[in-house]
Design a protein around this motif. Structure first.
Motif, PDB file in Angstrom:
ATOM      1  N   ASP A  71       0.972  -1.079   0.050  1.00 39.09           N
ATOM      2  CA  ASP A  71      -0.062  -0.006  -0.276  1.00 39.09           C
ATOM      3  C   ASP A  71       0.918   1.311  -0.168  1.00 39.09           C
ATOM      4  OD1 ASP A  71      -1.864   2.107   0.369  1.00 39.09           O
ATOM      5  OD2 ASP A  71      -2.982   0.923   1.833  1.00 39.09           O
ATOM      6  N   ILE A  72       0.985   1.935  -1.074  1.00 39.95           N
ATOM      7  CA  ILE A  72       1.698   3.074  -1.242  1.00 39.95           C
ATOM      8  C   ILE A  72       1.373   4.058  -0.042  1.00 39.95           C
ATOM      9  CG2 ILE A  72       0.470   4.383  -2.928  1.00 39.95           C
ATOM     10  CD1 ILE A  72       3.273   4.836  -4.408  1.00 39.95           C
ATOM     11  N   ARG A  73       0.235   4.104   0.193  1.00 40.93           N
ATOM     12  CA  ARG A  73      -0.053   4.992   1.280  1.00 40.93           C
ATOM     13  C   ARG A  73       0.869   5.090   2.644  1.00 40.93           C
ATOM     14  NH1 ARG A  73      -6.495   4.040   1.321  1.00 40.93           N
ATOM     15  NH2 ARG A  73      -5.495   1.915   1.498  1.00 40.93           N
ATOM     16  N   ASP A  74       1.464   3.691   2.921  1.00 35.81           N
ATOM     17  CA  ASP A  74       2.059   3.364   3.921  1.00 35.81           C
ATOM     18  C   ASP A  74       3.599   4.153   3.984  1.00 35.81           C
ATOM     19  OD1 ASP A  74       0.183   2.058   5.362  1.00 35.81           O
ATOM     20  OD2 ASP A  74       0.843   0.088   4.573  1.00 35.81           O
ATOM     21  N   GLY A  75       3.923   4.408   2.584  1.00 38.29           N
ATOM     22  CA  GLY A  75       5.314   5.132   2.620  1.00 38.29           C
ATOM     23  C   GLY A  75       5.911   4.720   1.283  1.00 38.29           C
ATOM     24  N   ALA A  76       6.694   5.737   0.632  1.00 40.13           N
ATOM     25  CA  ALA A  76       7.264   5.271  -0.473  1.00 40.13           C
ATOM     26  C   ALA A  76       8.651   6.299  -0.755  1.00 40.13           C
ATOM     27  CB  ALA A  76       6.690   5.233  -1.662  1.00 40.13           C
ATOM     28  N   GLY A  77       9.496   5.788  -1.344  1.00 38.18           N
ATOM     29  CA  GLY A  77      10.542   7.040  -1.846  1.00 38.18           C
ATOM     30  C   GLY A  77      10.124   7.152  -3.373  1.00 38.18           C
ATOM     31  N   VAL A  78      10.371   8.597  -3.776  1.00 38.62           N
ATOM     32  CA  VAL A  78       9.873   9.034  -4.908  1.00 38.62           C
ATOM     33  C   VAL A  78      10.887   9.778  -5.661  1.00 38.62           C
ATOM     34  CG1 VAL A  78       8.062  10.363  -5.835  1.00 38.62           C
ATOM     35  CG2 VAL A  78       7.586   9.102  -3.938  1.00 38.62           C
ATOM     36  N   LEU A  79      10.758   9.683  -6.846  1.00 32.40           N
ATOM     37  CA  LEU A  79      11.608  10.754  -7.910  1.00 32.40           C
ATOM     38  C   LEU A  79      10.301  11.382  -8.539  1.00 32.40           C
ATOM     39  CD1 LEU A  79      13.803  11.537  -9.731  1.00 32.40           C
ATOM     40  CD2 LEU A  79      13.308  10.000 -11.552  1.00 32.40           C
ATOM     41  N   VAL A  80      10.585  12.933  -8.568  1.00 38.07           N
ATOM     42  CA  VAL A  80       9.774  13.629  -8.930  1.00 38.07           C
ATOM     43  C   VAL A  80       9.946  14.550 -10.183  1.00 38.07           C
ATOM     44  CG1 VAL A  80       8.137  15.640  -8.118  1.00 38.07           C
ATOM     45  CG2 VAL A  80       8.773  14.093  -6.369  1.00 38.07           C
ATOM     46  N   VAL A  81       8.867  14.734 -11.062  1.00 38.21           N
ATOM     47  CA  VAL A  81       8.871  15.558 -11.950  1.00 38.21           C
ATOM     48  C   VAL A  81       7.643  16.530 -12.061  1.00 38.21           C
ATOM     49  CG1 VAL A  81       9.079  16.305 -14.703  1.00 38.21           C
ATOM     50  CG2 VAL A  81      10.298  14.173 -13.700  1.00 38.21           C
ATOM     51  N   LEU A  82       7.984  17.873 -11.823  1.00 31.65           N
ATOM     52  CA  LEU A  82       7.139  18.923 -11.376  1.00 31.65           C
ATOM     53  C   LEU A  82       6.988  20.017 -12.700  1.00 31.65           C
ATOM     54  CD1 LEU A  82       5.281  20.206  -9.223  1.00 31.65           C
ATOM     55  CD2 LEU A  82       7.167  21.343  -8.330  1.00 31.65           C
ATOM     56  N   ASP A  83       5.687  20.441 -12.813  1.00 33.34           N
ATOM     57  CA  ASP A  83       5.652  21.478 -13.513  1.00 33.34           C
ATOM     58  C   ASP A  83       4.641  22.476 -12.622  1.00 33.34           C
ATOM     59  OD1 ASP A  83       4.351  23.542 -14.980  1.00 33.34           O
ATOM     60  OD2 ASP A  83       3.932  22.532 -16.737  1.00 33.34           O
TER      61      ASP A  83
END
Length: 273
Positions: free
Chosen positions: A114-126
């Motif tokens: 369940d990704i709501r429990d926690g994750a590490g993330v690579l973000v691309v933002l506009d």
């Protein structure tokens, strides 16, 4: 192909500070009362390691800080954003090598991550369009995260999706690349060199059978990004005794085709929700 930004994190996370490091390329986003977010960073031979600031009293491991009663929980427990890079009407690729381990989550062995429990993330933002495109890593899965932040005045709707892409183990490392064709308004998620997901109309919701995790009514239009910024994040919907250890190395932003464009610009704090 033009290299717009690269960080090997040999010096750790070079956060911009007007007094001591005015040329630092990274800025931190607050999380509730935590001005620098719920994360600490340090350089290792494997890359930059990001972990929560708190400690689980039972295990002694890093764990997310539980917000005080009455304070709204920010699912972005920690986030850092690099410079906004000019697309020049071309294709931008944001890539990095990632690994992540989620600690302190007790689940049924048969249950999906369940990704709501926690994750590490690579973000691309506009930032201008409120558009977010991510790779998320839990212990057992790689995810595509795709969303749009609604405008406070109701002039723009919003949504968020989390789409499982592949199985993984906590010890696995992955080369993750988000390829955004700004002229066409299309994005592709490449995992270890293979395309595993795509969005054909950036700025709009996904077609069936995809189901949105959240949806805010309002106008939506196709996004053809002028600037995109790379980012890193630790996320968790409900901090308790769990934590995420994210390791990232060799982060790059490249542009292929299009015009020369403008120099990269910094991304202010508080740009993604």
């Amino acid at each position: 192909m033009t290299l717009l930004f690269h960080d090997d994190f040999a010096e750790g996370l070079r956060v911009r500070d007007p007094r001591t490091r005015p040329d630092g390329p990274w800025s931190l986003r607050p999380a509730g009362a935590l001005a620098a977010g719920d994360g600490t960073t340090h350089a290792t031979a494997a890359g930059l390691v990001v972990q929560p600031t708190g400690i689980d009293p039972d295990t002694g491991r890093p764990a997310f800080v539980v917000p005080p009663e009455g304070e709204a929980v920010d699912h972005l427990r920690w986030a850092a954003f690099g410079p906004a890079c000019d697309t020049g009407g071309a294709t931008l690729t944001v890539s990095a090598t990632l690994s992540a381990e989620v600690r302190g989550v007790v689940t049924d062995e048969a249950a999906d991550d369940d990704i709501r429990d926690g994750a590490g993330v690579l973000v691309v933002l506009d930032r201008d369009a409120g558009l977010i495109m991510d790779f998320g890593l839990t212990d057992g899965r790689v995810w595509a995260l795709y969303g749009r932040v609604p405008a406070p005045d109701g002039t723009r709707g919003g949504f968020s999706y989390s789409v499982p892409l592949a199985s993984r183990r906590p010890s696995d490392s992955h080369r993750c690349a988000l390829v955004v064709d700004s002229a066409a308004g299309v994005a592709r998620w490449l995992l270890d060199g293979d395309e595993v997901f795509a969005v054909q109309r950036l700025g709009h919701g996904l077609p069936e059978p995809a189901r949105a995790d959240s949806w805010t009514p309002g106008p939506l239009s196709t996004v053809r990004s002028a600037f995109l910024a790379p980012g890193l994040a630790l996320i968790a919907e409900s901090p308790h005794s769990q934590g995420v250890r994210l390791t990232v190395s060799d982060l790059s932003v490249t542009r292929s085709g299009g015009s020369v464009g403008q120099p990269a610009r910094s991304v202010p704090q508080g740009v993604a929700g």
